[in-house]
Design a protein around this motif. Structure first.
Motif, PDB file in Angstrom:
ATOM      1  N   THR A  91       1.097  -1.788  -0.351  1.00 42.19           N
ATOM      2  CA  THR A  91      -0.484   0.025   0.279  1.00 42.19           C
ATOM      3  C   THR A  91       0.731   1.164  -0.119  1.00 42.19           C
ATOM      4  N   ARG A  92       2.177   1.005  -0.230  1.00 46.81           N
ATOM      5  CA  ARG A  92       3.241   2.192   0.514  1.00 46.81           C
ATOM      6  C   ARG A  92       4.429   2.127  -1.023  1.00 46.81           C
TER       7      ARG A  92
ATOM      8  N   GLU B  46     -11.686  -2.163  -1.512  1.00 52.27           N
ATOM      9  CA  GLU B  46     -10.118  -2.509  -1.112  1.00 52.27           C
ATOM     10  C   GLU B  46      -8.911  -2.808  -2.290  1.00 52.27           C
ATOM     11  N   ALA B  47      -8.897  -3.062  -2.945  1.00 51.70           N
ATOM     12  CA  ALA B  47      -7.749  -3.478  -4.252  1.00 51.70           C
ATOM     13  C   ALA B  47      -7.303  -2.419  -5.379  1.00 51.70           C
ATOM     14  N   ILE B  50      -5.910   0.070  -3.043  1.00 54.12           N
ATOM     15  CA  ILE B  50      -4.757  -0.310  -3.856  1.00 54.12           C
ATOM     16  C   ILE B  50      -4.449   0.421  -5.093  1.00 54.12           C
ATOM     17  N   LYS B  51      -4.925  -0.218  -5.798  1.00 56.94           N
ATOM     18  CA  LYS B  51      -4.709   0.185  -7.240  1.00 56.94           C
ATOM     19  C   LYS B  51      -4.547   1.573  -7.729  1.00 56.94           C
ATOM     20  N   MET B  54      -1.791   4.000  -5.313  1.00 61.47           N
ATOM     21  CA  MET B  54      -0.260   3.635  -6.467  1.00 61.47           C
ATOM     22  C   MET B  54      -0.174   4.159  -7.742  1.00 61.47           C
ATOM     23  N   GLU B  55      -1.320   4.835  -8.267  1.00 57.38           N
ATOM     24  CA  GLU B  55      -1.003   5.873  -9.714  1.00 57.38           C
ATOM     25  C   GLU B  55      -1.226   6.691  -8.719  1.00 57.38           C
ATOM     26  N   GLY B  63       1.750   6.853  -0.741  1.00 58.98           N
ATOM     27  CA  GLY B  63       0.782   5.698   0.213  1.00 58.98           C
ATOM     28  C   GLY B  63       0.227   5.598   0.801  1.00 58.98           C
ATOM     29  N   ILE B  64      -0.577   4.614   1.550  1.00 57.66           N
ATOM     30  CA  ILE B  64      -1.075   4.736   3.101  1.00 57.66           C
ATOM     31  C   ILE B  64      -1.217   3.527   3.496  1.00 57.66           C
TER      32      ILE B  64
END
Lengths: 210, 131
Positions: A91-92, B46-47, B50-51, B54-55, B63-64
């Motif tokens: 996630t990061r 959730e997926a 994340i995608k 990332m973008e 990020g997170i």
């Protein structure tokens, strides 16, 4: 009701045609769990050659890697598949983390850029998989949300899954913790690096993918 | 420097599309807020989160950190299971709590079945200048 019927029909068709085609087995998991090490181990065991490079720095695999036509045999069982090694899902991604591991700034930035694309590709490719092996580092906390999200998404797609607790050669490894975090799945403890417990792994793979 | 926590009740995302939900969460996180969302996203969302994260990663946004707390009691007797399933059917994704924080602030969220620990980054190195 309709979705249950759809799922049922999908499973019937999947079961009908599964054995006739060369299935795709995807290797998924967070970064540095040992996905490529396991892919290399499988390829070494059955093809006599490795698949990709491994590193202590996270996100070494940043592109989808495919090895086709792997045949594994045990007693009367035979399994033919393409092995898909995927970039680690995170996630990061921070280029400064790569610099801390000794990469020059430009290289670290490029690696971070490629790593983010790799995560996106890995998630997109999930729809193409027939079976997924989730590789978790057995020395780390299995309750991370990335692990839960990966496994939850595989389950939501009705893809058979085998969870591997890797690095059992290390003292801090705890496969039991992974089993208690994901009690509804098969969990096999292995060391892909040392080749420990691979027989049990292949037996479990036959059960899940066969 | 203090932390800002933004609570998002489920009614605020209930009628949004998946993309709308993700954008709402990410917009708050990119403003350095820790989001406490009532309920949880769907697994596919959730997926997607994340995608999309990332973008959007760049030198400022790295990020997170994400954690979902969802009560899944085990070892229930038959009647309590039926009752639990009935409540789940009624409330759906409203149950549980989702925590999303920016990676520059939240170093790690540790979760085990009984507790959640949120570790924050050293605030002195939190902010980065655009390069």
């Amino acid at each position: 009701m309709i979705s249950i019927f759809k799922k049922f029909m999908k499973k019937v068709f999947k079961d009908l045609f599964k054995k006739k085609k060369n299935i795709k087995i995807g290797i998924y998991g967070p970064p540095n769990g040992g996905k490529t090490t396991l892919a290399n181990r499988i390829c070494l065991d059955w093809l006599g050659e490795e698949m990709g490079s491994v590193s202590n720095i996270e996100h070494e695999t940043r592109e989808i890697q495919i090895k086709e036509k792997i045949n594994i045999k045990k007693d009367d069982n035979e399994l033919s598949f393409s092995l898909v090694d995927t970039p680690g899902i995170a996630t990061r991604v921070d280029y400064e983390d790569f610099m801390k591991k000794g990469l020059p700034e430009e290289e670290a930035k490029q690696r971070a850029k490629e790593a983010t694309k790799g995560v996106i590709d890995a998630i997109k490719w999930l729809d193409n998989m027939d079976v997924v092996i989730v590789v978790l580092d057995a020395t780390k906390d299995p309750y991370s949300q990335v692990n839960i999200t990966i496994i939850g998404n595989i389950a939501a797609r009705d893809i058979p899954v085998l969870i591997v607790g890797n690095k059992i050669d290390l003292r801090r490894a705890n496969t039991k913790k992974i089993k208690s975090a994901f009690p509804q799945y098969d969990v096999i403890g292995i060391s892909a690096k040392k080749g420990t417990n691979m027989e049990e792994f292949y037996e479990a793979l036959f059960v899940v993918a066969g | 420097m203090g932390l800002t926590i933004q609570f998002i009740p489920y009614v605020e995302i209930e009628n949004l599309s998946s993309l709308g939900r993700i954008k709402k969460i990410l917009n708050a996180v990119k403003e350095d807020k820790i989001v406490l969302l009532q309920g949880r996203l769907k697994k596919e969302e959730e997926a997607e989160l994340i995608k999309t994260t990332m973008e959007e990663i760049n030198s400022e946004f790295t990020g997170i950190e994400l954690a979902v707390i969802y009560p899944e009691p085990h070892n229930l007797d038959f009647f309590r299971k039926v009752k639990n399933n009935f409540i789940n059917a009624l409330l759906g994704d409203r149950q549980g709590l989702t925590i999303v924080g920016p990676a520059t602030i939240v170093k790690e969220i540790k979760k085990d079945p009984n507790k959640i620990q949120l570790f924050t980054e050293d605030s002195s190195k939190k902010r980065r200048k655009k390069k």
